[in-house]
Design an enzyme around this catalytic site. Structure first.
Site, short mmCIF file in Angstrom:
data_model
loop_
_atom_site.label_atom_id
_atom_site.label_comp_id
_atom_site.label_asym_id
_atom_site.label_seq_id
_atom_site.Cartn_x
_atom_site.Cartn_y
_atom_site.Cartn_z
N ARG A 85 -7.70 -0.64 -6.45
CA ARG A 85 -7.95 0.49 -5.53
C ARG A 85 -8.08 1.77 -6.38
O ARG A 85 -7.32 1.97 -7.31
CB ARG A 85 -6.81 0.65 -4.52
N ASP B 100 -2.04 10.76 -2.03
CA ASP B 100 -2.47 9.71 -2.97
C ASP B 100 -2.82 10.27 -4.33
O ASP B 100 -2.73 9.58 -5.34
CB ASP B 100 -3.66 8.95 -2.39
N ARG C 205 0.87 -1.18 0.00
CA ARG C 205 0.00 0.00 0.00
C ARG C 205 0.90 1.22 0.00
O ARG C 205 2.12 1.12 0.11
CB ARG C 205 -1.01 0.01 1.18
N GLY C 206 0.25 2.40 -0.08
CA GLY C 206 1.02 3.64 -0.20
C GLY C 206 1.15 3.94 -1.69
O GLY C 206 1.51 3.06 -2.49
N ASN D 24 -5.33 12.29 0.69
CA ASN D 24 -4.40 11.46 1.46
C ASN D 24 -5.23 10.72 2.50
O ASN D 24 -6.45 10.88 2.58
CB ASN D 24 -3.30 12.32 2.10
N LYS D 25 -4.58 9.90 3.29
CA LYS D 25 -5.28 9.08 4.28
C LYS D 25 -6.28 9.88 5.09
O LYS D 25 -5.99 11.02 5.50
CB LYS D 25 -4.22 8.43 5.19
#
Ligand code: MRU
Length: 348
Positions: A89, A237, A46-47, A247-248
């Site tokens: 994703r 992201d 991930r990332g 982003n998160k």
């Protein structure tokens, strides 16, 4: 420093299984594209930048099974494999960047045979891998200039070695600042619901010898009020053309708090994270994940099973809340709409 997050080894993809950290440093070997798709979906890898490399390696896994010399059929096969990987994703644009770069290889070699194309694709995937390593170190160097000795820095999620091939974006800035001899400390927000901050950032910063304090997400405001946070570095992201940044989930909270407390708020991301086709954050697709990530802690139920859950994995920080975007070409300051273009399209 952690070992490479992702590697191409003897026709397979070797990944750190990030779902097992910090308890165990275990690897997964993906032998086919389906295994890699699953690994992406369950966040074993991930990332955003790591997903770009994973996508390129995924294409290599996908073309392994293609037999024959029919170029047209090979091109169709690549399209299918890419569409499949693209469905894993939706938010991190780097995943799509990785796939696009692989498709371009086909376009720039119009008369290559299937065997030759396979070689070119392999070469391009390896270049993307090396590009990530190089670009992260460049961002680290630019970003390190923003850290002063004595700073207390805050971050959220994991934008580190584990989110890239081996160095990181926001955490790469910290590794570079340490290399330059700066003394500073880091507050890592735990990052509910999947705890990338607690499980991954705390793990890799401790391995990197960086003074790290873990906090629950809801403690950030109090720390800022107490004057204990000097600057904030986060990953991205997807960055829209106007600078709005996905982003998160929880990043936007920090940005709003930072504005209130007059704390500089930096996004650290390669220029491949900018999506010029997306005008503003409103158009960024936000992944919604399964309710069990919120209702369970591991196997243990922490909420009534029947409760309704909303679980967006990312949020969007408006560009007005961002002090600067640290890229491999330097730190981009507002006005972002104009300056992002300048940095992306001018060679530096
Ligand atoms: O859901 P994840 O763990 O893939 O989310 C990752 C993030 O939000 C990171 O901050 C982002 O991808 C940047 S990584 C350098």
């Amino acid at each position: 420093m952690s070992p490479p997050t992702i590697q191409w080894l003897n026709g397979r993809v070797k990944l750190i299984d990030q779902t097992q950290l910090p308890n165990e440093l275990k690897y997964i070997i993906c032998r086919d594209v389906e295994a890699l798709w699953q690994a992406i979906r369950r966040l074993s890898v991930r990332g955003a930048p790591a997903l770009g490399v994973a996508a390129a390696f995924g294409v290599l896994l996908g073309i392994k099974t293609f037999r024959g010399n029919n170029r047209r059929k090979f091109e169709e096969h690549i399209k299918k494999v890419s569409a499949y990987l693209a469905s894993s994703r939706p938010t991190a644009v780097n995943l799509f960047y990785g796939l696009e770069e692989m498709k371009k290889v086909v376009a720039v070699h119009p008369s290559a045979s299937v065997a030759q194309l396979k070689k070119h694709l392999h070469q391009r995937a390896m270049e993307l891998y090396e590009e990530d390593r190089r670009v992260c170190r460049r961002m680290g160097d630019f970003g390190a200039e923003l850290i002063r000795s004595g700073d207390r820095v805050m971050t959220v999620c994991n934008a580190g070695a584990l989110a890239t091939v081996d160095y990181g974006t926001a955490l790469g800035v910290m590794y570079s600042a340490k290399r330059k001899g700066k003394k500073f400390s880091v507050y890592a927000c735990e990052t509910r619901p999947l705890l990338q901050g607690a499980r991954l950032t705390a793990w890799e910063l401790l391995r990197g010898g960086i003074d790290t304090t873990l906090i629950c997400d809801n403690m950030a405001a109090t720390l800022m009020k107490q004057g204990k946070v000097d600057r904030i570095f986060v990953g991205a992201d997807r960055i829209a053309a106007n600078g709005d940044t996905a982003n998160k989930i929880g990043t936007y909270n920090l940005a709003v708090l930072a504005k209130h407390h007059k704390i500089p708020f930096y996004v650290v991301a390669p220029l491949s994270t900018v999506d010029f086709k997306t005008k503003s954050g409103k158009q960024i697709p936000i992944e919604e994940r399964h309710s069990s990530e919120v209702t369970h802690f591991g196997q243990r139920l922490t909420a009534p099973l029947k409760v309704k859950v909303y679980n967006p994995a990312f949020d969007v920080t408006d560009h007005q809340l961002i002090t600067g975007i640290v890229t491999e070409k330097g730190v981009i300051c507002p006005p972002f709409e104009k300056n992002i273009k300048k940095y992306a399209f001018n060679s530096r």
